[in-house]
Design an enzyme around this catalytic site. Structure first.
Site, short mmCIF file in Angstrom:
data_model
loop_
_atom_site.label_atom_id
_atom_site.label_comp_id
_atom_site.label_asym_id
_atom_site.label_seq_id
_atom_site.Cartn_x
_atom_site.Cartn_y
_atom_site.Cartn_z
N GLY A 59 -7.98 -11.37 -14.84
CA GLY A 59 -8.43 -10.33 -13.82
C GLY A 59 -8.16 -10.78 -12.48
CD GLU B 39 -18.46 -15.71 -14.28
OE1 GLU B 39 -18.80 -16.97 -14.12
OE2 GLU B 39 -18.09 -14.93 -14.10
CE LYS C 258 -11.76 -16.85 -13.19
NZ LYS C 258 -11.80 -15.76 -13.98
#
Length: 449
Positions: A103, A325, A30
């Site tokens: 985000g 994360e 991503k």
């Protein structure tokens, strides 16, 4: 305003019948996909993004750029997999961008919108309105952009693009999110005077993601001076320049590989992730070292990364400041370890998709665990766990952490597992495929392209 896909019935996390032995192909990164889209939109010529991640976050990014006039054509590679052709165009408004709860979208696209000719409205999920955006808003205002946010420092807001931005020197406090810095750097080459950005905060989380931004900018032809180059602490300089249209193949998302590698660790099995790069700026690459300390062994070959569990899970004392994360899955593994673990440097996770620290405490303890919050992290004391509902708070990484626990704890029901579509499409199918595999010779689990 939109909400992510809801799921009425909890997903019963499957229990592993024994040691997992599988090959799992995870989809593209991503972080790389969304940076590549922004850079391609700023380029002077068309470019390709091959094998991009197709997930909620990346589709929102592509649609946001399309709303401002960028053409993105979706095709298929001759050898399979998606390929997106990005054709830059004059950015324009009026436009409305739905950021969801991404985000990267809510922070990377406002600088792009400042270069558009006309107003661009930013909206999103309810949680997106609670996440800080002041770093980008204040920086753009300091450079001359006009932004209406009614003094909130967050969404919803409107960026009144004037077609260009002078650029120059600006200060940013990125203590709560490294994305504030990446957002400004990605569009910096398009500012008339370029950009000189100084980070003023006490801490800077997720530094590998900033290094990823710098690396991708340089490969697109931008001249970037980073702190490690100049010796000037916390200062980045980007010269004004035209960017090259690249032909980029996206790496597998190494952070999304975390739950599958964790499956090998907690079941004493073996999982291979094909395509694991030998050199990368992805913070997920640190899993090799972390999971080795926790009892696994890693082998990186041309085939990919294979992690083999030893049958024991060891406690860990780790500063996860640069790879926050990964915390939910690491915390899940630590809850199954042989002693007390301490995870530190992750206070900024309170401002992610949800307050990840509070959520992990509540949900793991709800299954019988013993996790407490510290000032900047978690203290995890393993206890025998039992089944129950594990709430995800529309946070994809909480859902995958719950799945890891479910491998060895019966009757774990994951509320809204569909939230994994944010960055990991088809997660339940991938998970089931991993458990159904019977060694390296079996058909590998892979996401749909």
């Amino acid at each position: 305003m939109t909400d992510s896909t809801a799921q009425t019935d909890p997903w019963r996390a499957p229990t592993a019948p024994g040691a997992v032995d599988a090959t799992v192909t995870v989809p593209g990164s991503k972080s790389v996909t969304n940076r590549a889209l922004v850079l391609a939109a700023h380029s002077a010529e068309p470019g390709w993004v091959r094998r991009p991640l197709r997930s909620r976050d990346t589709v929102l990014m592509a649609d946001g750029l399309r709303a401002m006039g960028v053409q993105i054509d979706e095709t298929v590679n001759p050898d399979g997999g998606e390929a997106w052709r990005i054709i830059p165009a004059g950015l324009h408004g009026p436009a409305t961008v739905d950021v969801g709860n991404a985000g990267t979208v809510m922070r990377f696209l406002p600088p792009v919108a400042a270069l558009a000719d006309g107003p661009v409205r930013f909206e999103g999920d309810a949680r997106a309105y609670q996440r800080p955006l002041y770093g980008v808003i204040d920086a753009l205002r300091a450079l001359g952009a006009r932004i209406d946010d009614e003094g909130r420092g967050s969404l919803p807001m409107t960026v009144h693009g004037a077609g260009s931005l002078s650029g120059g020197s600006v200060e940013v406090d990125a203590s709560s999110s490294s994305q504030f810095i990446s957002a400004m750097l990605l569009t910096g080459p398009r500012f008339n005077k370029g950009l000189e950005l100084r980070h003023t905060g006490r801490t800077l989380p997720s530094l590998p993601h900033i290094r990823m931004t710098v690396d991708m900018l340089r490969k697109a032809g931008a001249k970037v001076d980073a702190p490690q180059d100049s010796g000037t602490r916390d200062v980045w300089r980007v010269a004004p320049s035209a960017l090259l249209g690249r032909d980029l193949t996206v790496e597998p998302d190494l952070s999304n590989a975390a739950p599958f590698l964790a499956a090998a660790l907690v079941t004493g099995g073996r999982v291979t992730i094909p395509g694991w790069p030998r050199r990368t700026t992805q913070p997920g690459d640190t899993l090799r070292g972390i999971f080795t300390l926790m009892g696994g062994s890693c082998e990186l070959t041309d085939r990919g990364l294979t992690l083999t569990g030893s049958g024991q899970v060891h406690a860990i004392d780790a500063d996860l400041h640069d790879m926050g994360e990964l915390t939910p899955v690491i915390a899940a593994v630590a809850a199954l370890a042989d002693g007390e673990s301490v995870l530190s440097g992750i206070a900024h996770l309170r401002l992610h998709e949800t307050d990840r620290l509070a959520a992990l405490v509540k949900e793991v303890n709800g299954l019988g665990g013993d996790i407490t919050e510290t000032e900047d992290g978690l203290r995890i004391r393993p206890l025998p766990l039992h089944g129950g509902v594990f709430h995800t708070y529309e946070d994809h990484r909480l859902a995958t952490a719950a799945a890891v626990l479910g491998l060895v704890v019966g009757e774990v029901a994951v509320e809204n597992v569909a939230t994994t579509a944010k960055t990991l499409p088809d997660f339940p199918e991938l998970w089931a495929g991993m458990l159904a595999a019977d060694g390296p010779g079996a058909a590998p689990a892979r996401a749909r392209s």
